[in-house]
Write an enzyme that holds these catalytic residues in place. Structure first.
Site, PDB file in Angstrom:
ATOM      1  N   LYS A 190      33.876 -65.933  -7.100  1.00 39.87           N
ATOM      2  CA  LYS A 190      35.029 -66.727  -6.675  1.00 39.87           C
ATOM      3  C   LYS A 190      36.251 -66.332  -7.495  1.00 39.87           C
ATOM      4  CE  LYS A 190      31.607 -68.937  -4.580  1.00 39.87           C
ATOM      5  NZ  LYS A 190      30.186 -68.526  -4.707  1.00 39.87           N
ATOM      6  N   ASN A 218      37.446 -66.687  -1.266  1.00 41.64           N
ATOM      7  CA  ASN A 218      37.306 -67.419  -2.525  1.00 41.64           C
ATOM      8  C   ASN A 218      37.947 -66.684  -3.702  1.00 41.64           C
ATOM      9  OD1 ASN A 218      35.738 -69.485  -1.313  1.00 41.64           O
ATOM     10  ND2 ASN A 218      33.909 -68.221  -1.481  1.00 41.64           N
ATOM     11  N   HIS A 256      25.303 -77.452  -3.138  1.00 38.89           N
ATOM     12  CA  HIS A 256      25.165 -76.173  -2.441  1.00 38.89           C
ATOM     13  C   HIS A 256      23.736 -75.944  -1.966  1.00 38.89           C
ATOM     14  CE1 HIS A 256      25.050 -71.701  -2.075  1.00 38.89           C
ATOM     15  NE2 HIS A 256      26.266 -71.899  -1.607  1.00 38.89           N
ATOM     16  N   SER A 291      32.247 -77.147  -2.618  1.00 40.16           N
ATOM     17  CA  SER A 291      32.794 -75.978  -1.938  1.00 40.16           C
ATOM     18  C   SER A 291      33.385 -76.265  -0.566  1.00 40.16           C
ATOM     19  CB  SER A 291      31.712 -74.905  -1.799  1.00 40.16           C
ATOM     20  OG  SER A 291      30.601 -75.398  -1.064  1.00 40.16           O
ATOM     21  N   GLU A 336      27.613 -80.170  -8.410  1.00 47.17           N
ATOM     22  CA  GLU A 336      28.673 -79.162  -8.483  1.00 47.17           C
ATOM     23  C   GLU A 336      29.859 -79.755  -9.231  1.00 47.17           C
ATOM     24  OE1 GLU A 336      29.470 -76.617  -5.062  1.00 47.17           O
ATOM     25  OE2 GLU A 336      27.920 -77.707  -3.960  1.00 47.17           O
ATOM     26  N   ASP A 387      26.924 -76.864 -11.587  1.00 47.69           N
ATOM     27  CA  ASP A 387      27.246 -75.594 -10.920  1.00 47.69           C
ATOM     28  C   ASP A 387      28.758 -75.558 -10.739  1.00 47.69           C
ATOM     29  OD1 ASP A 387      27.778 -73.515  -9.193  1.00 47.69           O
ATOM     30  OD2 ASP A 387      26.326 -74.108  -7.675  1.00 47.69           O
ATOM     31  N   HIS A 417      33.146 -73.050  -8.141  1.00 50.06           N
ATOM     32  CA  HIS A 417      34.515 -73.136  -7.632  1.00 50.06           C
ATOM     33  C   HIS A 417      35.480 -73.788  -8.615  1.00 50.06           C
ATOM     34  CE1 HIS A 417      33.391 -71.841  -3.538  1.00 50.06           C
ATOM     35  NE2 HIS A 417      32.250 -72.452  -3.808  1.00 50.06           N
TER      36      HIS A 417
END
Length: 388
Positions: free
Chosen positions: A239, A51, A137, A182, A178, A207, A210
């Site tokens: 990440k 990542n 997640h 991910s 998110e 969140d 990423h």
């Protein structure tokens, strides 16, 4: 002794089931250098599984900043933030994050997992409602299951269903999603999600593990990219930042509330101040060195154009490139074949992803070269034909 034997039997049984289902996972030791990883057998691979999207884990300026931080602040914080563990280094990092991301306050945690759980456990009470995207997640899902609040999940990125759930809500509500998912590398429709939250009086928590550093103006992330500001933003440093830890960006009142009631914060030793010092440098690099995002975009275009005929490859605008093969065995054959050709990719299987959606999780990084991406694409194209 009887209870101990029963526990041992249960452990052995569940491990054997995992092996039979080809879902058993193991840890392997690697060394990292310039986009390459070396395993314990001294075999070297091009790394397409991590990542470290912006290539900062080995960045000379971050290494220097961490070394400088060690000289200035020592090796550890020595206490929790509310005792004596909070230092000028932590304050500088929080201020830097707030100025960059446009929030009143930031509060630091030792991982994204603990940051997500701290927010949900602290803010929600019995009778409250937590709405979550079905593909959120594990840290968010586990927090929801353990929280006293009622949790409901809506189908992935289904804003209509979210709106219907919000319309029925008769209690304080938090919607969590998110920014970049991910395992799929796709984006949440944050503008539409935010509109639904505002229409029905729900707070929005994003969140952006990423997305921050990758998307938006100067790398400000998914919310900036979508033109919205969530009530709570989670930024993790494992990440694009190339390090570890996390921060919750929020209002003054939420910051104060978490300081009082977030047990993950109150009762954990603060992150090392040297790490906070290095993370401040990481924010500077991310926000000013746009060439890193430009290179990622170029590698992404090259990857997809080279695999345009492969239906298993899901197009994304992020560095996460899922190659969905469905069957676990088919995925493992593909991953093993890539490894034999010198490419290490993520081999993702249930329960990390839903049943029948096992995949290669290929990730791009500034550390990679165009020739490496081309070679990976050519090899993968051949392998996909062989396992079809």
């Amino acid at each position: 002794m009887r209870e101990q034997c029963q526990l041992q039997s249960r452990i052995e049984h569940r491990l054997e089931v995992r092996r039979q289902q080809r879902l058993h996972r193991q840890v392997a030791a690697f060394s990292h250098q310039d986009g390459l990883i070396t395993d314990s057998g001294n075999r070297q691979f091009a790394n397409f599984s991590g990542n470290d999207y912006l290539g900062l884990a080995q960045d000379a300026s971050l290494i220097k900043a961490w070394q400088e931080g060690l000289s200035l602040y020592g090796a550890g914080s020595t206490a929790s933030p509310l005792v004596t563990g909070f230092s000028k280094a932590h304050q500088f990092l929080e201020d830097k994050l707030c100025n960059w991301l446009g929030f009143d306050r930031a509060i630091l945690f030792n991982s994204g997992f603990s940051a997500n759980q701290a927010v949900i456990f602290s803010l929600l009470e019995k009778g409250d409602l937590l709405l979550q995207d079905k593909l959120n997640h594990a840290s968010l899902m586990e927090a929801g299951m353990l929280s006293e609040a009622t949790m409901k999940r809506f189908p992935h990125n289904d804003v209509t269903k979210l709106g219907a759930l919000l319309q029925k809500a008769g209690s304080p509500t938090l919607t969590a999603t998110e920014g970049v998912f991910s395992m799929d590398g796709d984006l949440s429709p944050l503008a539409d999600v935010k509109a639904q939250c505002e229409a029905h009086g729900s707070w929005l928590m994003v969140d952006d593990a990423h997305g921050c550093g990758i998307l938006g103006e100067d790398g400000r992330g998914s919310s900036n990219h979508a033109g919205i500001k969530p009530d709570i933003l989670i930024v993790t440093f494992g990440k694009a930042f190339g390090m570890m830890g996390a921060a919750v960006l929020c209002s003054e009142s939420v910051h104060d509330y978490l300081t009082q009631f977030a047990r993950h914060y109150v009762y954990s030793t603060a992150m090392p101040p040297a790490q906070a010092h290095a993370l401040t440098q990481a924010v500077e690099v991310i926000s000013t060195q746009s060439w890193r995002r430009e290179k990622l975009a170029s590698l992404s275009e090259l990857f997809h154009s080279s695999l345009a005929d492969a239906s298993e490859v899901i197009p994304t605008v992020t560095p996460i490139k899922p190659v969905v093969l469905g069957d676990v065995e088919r995925m493992q054959i593909a991953a093993t074949s890539l490894k034999a050709s010198g490419f290490w990719t993520g081999a993702i299987r249930p329960p990390t992803v839903p049943a029948n959606s096992s995949r290669l999780r290929i990730t791009l990084s500034v550390n990679q070269t165009e020739s490496q991406v081309k070679a990976l694409a050519e090899t993968l194209s051949q392998i996909l034909r062989e396992v079809s």
